[in-house]
Design a protein around this motif. Structure first.
Motif, PDB file in Angstrom:
ATOM      1  N   LYS A 158       3.260   5.129  14.868  1.00  0.00           N
ATOM      2  CA  LYS A 158       4.463   5.731  15.457  1.00  0.00           C
ATOM      3  C   LYS A 158       5.153   6.715  14.500  1.00  0.00           C
ATOM      4  N   PHE A 159       4.653   6.797  13.269  1.00  0.00           N
ATOM      5  CA  PHE A 159       5.284   7.694  12.304  1.00  0.00           C
ATOM      6  C   PHE A 159       5.357   9.150  12.795  1.00  0.00           C
ATOM      7  N   PRO A 160       4.303   9.695  13.459  1.00  0.00           N
ATOM      8  CA  PRO A 160       4.418  11.078  13.945  1.00  0.00           C
ATOM      9  C   PRO A 160       5.615  11.288  14.885  1.00  0.00           C
ATOM     10  N   GLU A 161       5.942  10.267  15.690  1.00  0.00           N
ATOM     11  CA  GLU A 161       7.104  10.374  16.588  1.00  0.00           C
ATOM     12  C   GLU A 161       8.405  10.435  15.786  1.00  0.00           C
ATOM     13  N   VAL A 162       8.467   9.606  14.758  1.00  0.00           N
ATOM     14  CA  VAL A 162       9.671   9.573  13.905  1.00  0.00           C
ATOM     15  C   VAL A 162       9.826  10.922  13.200  1.00  0.00           C
ATOM     16  N   LEU A 163       8.726  11.422  12.654  1.00  0.00           N
ATOM     17  CA  LEU A 163       8.777  12.695  11.937  1.00  0.00           C
ATOM     18  C   LEU A 163       9.136  13.845  12.879  1.00  0.00           C
ATOM     19  N   ALA A 164       8.612  13.811  14.111  1.00  0.00           N
ATOM     20  CA  ALA A 164       8.909  14.877  15.078  1.00  0.00           C
ATOM     21  C   ALA A 164      10.409  14.941  15.357  1.00  0.00           C
ATOM     22  N   ILE A 165      11.054  13.785  15.475  1.00  0.00           N
ATOM     23  CA  ILE A 165      12.504  13.761  15.726  1.00  0.00           C
ATOM     24  C   ILE A 165      13.244  14.397  14.546  1.00  0.00           C
ATOM     25  N   ALA A 166      12.821  14.064  13.341  1.00  0.00           N
ATOM     26  CA  ALA A 166      13.475  14.626  12.148  1.00  0.00           C
ATOM     27  C   ALA A 166      13.196  16.122  12.008  1.00  0.00           C
ATOM     28  N   GLU A 167      12.048  16.563  12.485  1.00  0.00           N
ATOM     29  CA  GLU A 167      11.739  17.999  12.410  1.00  0.00           C
ATOM     30  C   GLU A 167      12.530  18.786  13.444  1.00  0.00           C
ATOM     31  N   GLN A 168      12.840  18.151  14.570  1.00  0.00           N
ATOM     32  CA  GLN A 168      13.566  18.835  15.648  1.00  0.00           C
ATOM     33  C   GLN A 168      15.071  18.867  15.414  1.00  0.00           C
ATOM     34  N   HIS A 169      15.586  17.932  14.611  1.00  0.00           N
ATOM     35  CA  HIS A 169      17.039  17.803  14.460  1.00  0.00           C
ATOM     36  C   HIS A 169      17.408  17.813  12.973  1.00  0.00           C
ATOM     37  N   PRO A 170      18.113  18.860  12.514  1.00  0.00           N
ATOM     38  CA  PRO A 170      18.386  18.971  11.077  1.00  0.00           C
ATOM     39  C   PRO A 170      19.288  17.871  10.514  1.00  0.00           C
ATOM     40  N   ASN A 171      19.959  17.109  11.378  1.00  0.00           N
ATOM     41  CA  ASN A 171      20.833  16.030  10.889  1.00  0.00           C
ATOM     42  C   ASN A 171      20.167  14.650  10.981  1.00  0.00           C
ATOM     43  N   ILE A 172      18.891  14.624  11.333  1.00  0.00           N
ATOM     44  CA  ILE A 172      18.152  13.354  11.390  1.00  0.00           C
ATOM     45  C   ILE A 172      17.038  13.390  10.337  1.00  0.00           C
ATOM     46  N   TYR A 173      16.940  12.334   9.547  1.00  0.00           N
ATOM     47  CA  TYR A 173      15.895  12.218   8.521  1.00  0.00           C
ATOM     48  C   TYR A 173      14.909  11.131   8.931  1.00  0.00           C
TER      49      TYR A 173
END
Ligand SMILES: [Zn+2]
Ligand SMILES: [Zn+2]
Length: 261
Positions: free
Chosen positions: A42-57
């Motif tokens: 599931k890491f790719p999903e987590v990383l995708a969210i952080a890549e799409q939103h500059p305030n999410i790591y």
């Protein structure tokens, strides 16, 4: 502005309502959130969210509650952590509550994460349940103090908090601290030095009062902050500023999102 230092935005309850989740964060003065991995697939999903939103790591790691899944190696974790949006290793740790029997594999997996954190210089997100003694022992043996991190969703004693703080760790309180039956945890929340405190939701789980039993979301970290500030008798504004500064001091690879301030 506050930071939710631990949430699972990629879980279906939250990812399906992402726009609303982000709007509610904004209206509650929750500027940033750290979306924490629990498995490698599931890491790719987590990383995708952080890549799409500059305030999410993002973080990378494998939770101790998942037994029959791809086991991480130090090399794999180091490789995946080598990304500017990945600011931490975890969540990792020990959980003798959910799982019983021979849990040597959990301890091995935990050691792997500590070694990866030391190799990357990115701090650890540690989950511990019914396993404080072994958790602290492994942290000692593997030299976790070299990289530091956070004891997330803390529910242990003041003595355990002290031992973790001595190793350079922060203590993160979740919605549990708002529960009426959590008096001993409220006592711990009064004792931890303010410059060692983080706050989190662990959403979609563990919604604080007044949302207990409902789907949790990062915006609700505000209720955790209000309760800990009240317990310590510090102004909410000061508590928000200090815990946010603590977050960016610990997760030094996280750049604050400029458009928020
Ligand atoms: Zn956890
Ligand atoms: Zn978690």
């Amino acid at each position: 502005m506050l930071v939710d230092s631990h949430c699972h935005l990629n879980f279906p309850e939250l990812v399906q309502n992402m726009d609303q989740v982000l709007d509610t964060m904004r209206s509650n003065e929750v500027g940033h959130a750290l979306c924490v991995s629990v498995t490698l697939d599931k890491f790719p999903e987590v990383l995708a969210i952080a890549e799409q939103h500059p305030n999410i790591y993002a973080s990378v790691g494998v939770h101790p509650d998942y037994e029959d899944i791809q086991e991480p190696t130090v090399e794999e974790l180091v490789r995946l952590a080598n990304h500017p949006r990945v600011v931490a290793i975890g969540e990792t740790g020990l959980d003798y509550f959910r799982l019983t029997g021979d849990l040597e594999w959990q301890r091995h997996r935990f050691r792997t994460h500590i070694r990866a954190a030391k190799a990357t210089g990115k701090p650890l997100i540690i989950h511990t349940r019914n396993a404080a003694e072994d958790t602290l022992r492994l942290m000692q043996e593997e030299g976790a103090a070299e990289v530091g991190g956070v004891m997330h969703c803390f529910t242990e004693s003041w003595e355990v908090a002290q031992a973790a703080i001595e190793m350079g760790f922060y203590i993160s309180f979740s919605g549990i601290v708002t529960f009426k039956n959590a008096q001993s945890l409220k006592d711990v929340a009064q004792k931890v030095p303010l410059d060692k405190i983080l706050v989190e939701t662990d959403s979609p789980y563990l919604a604080p009062i007044p949302f207990r039993g409902k789907t949790n979301q990062p915006a609700y970290v505000r209720h955790v902050a209000e309760e800990v500030a009240r317990l310590r008798d510090v102004p909410l504004q000061q508590f928000m500023e200090t815990t946010t500064a603590n977050f960016f001091k610990l997760f030094k690879h996280a750049q604050p999102c400029k458009s928020l301030s």
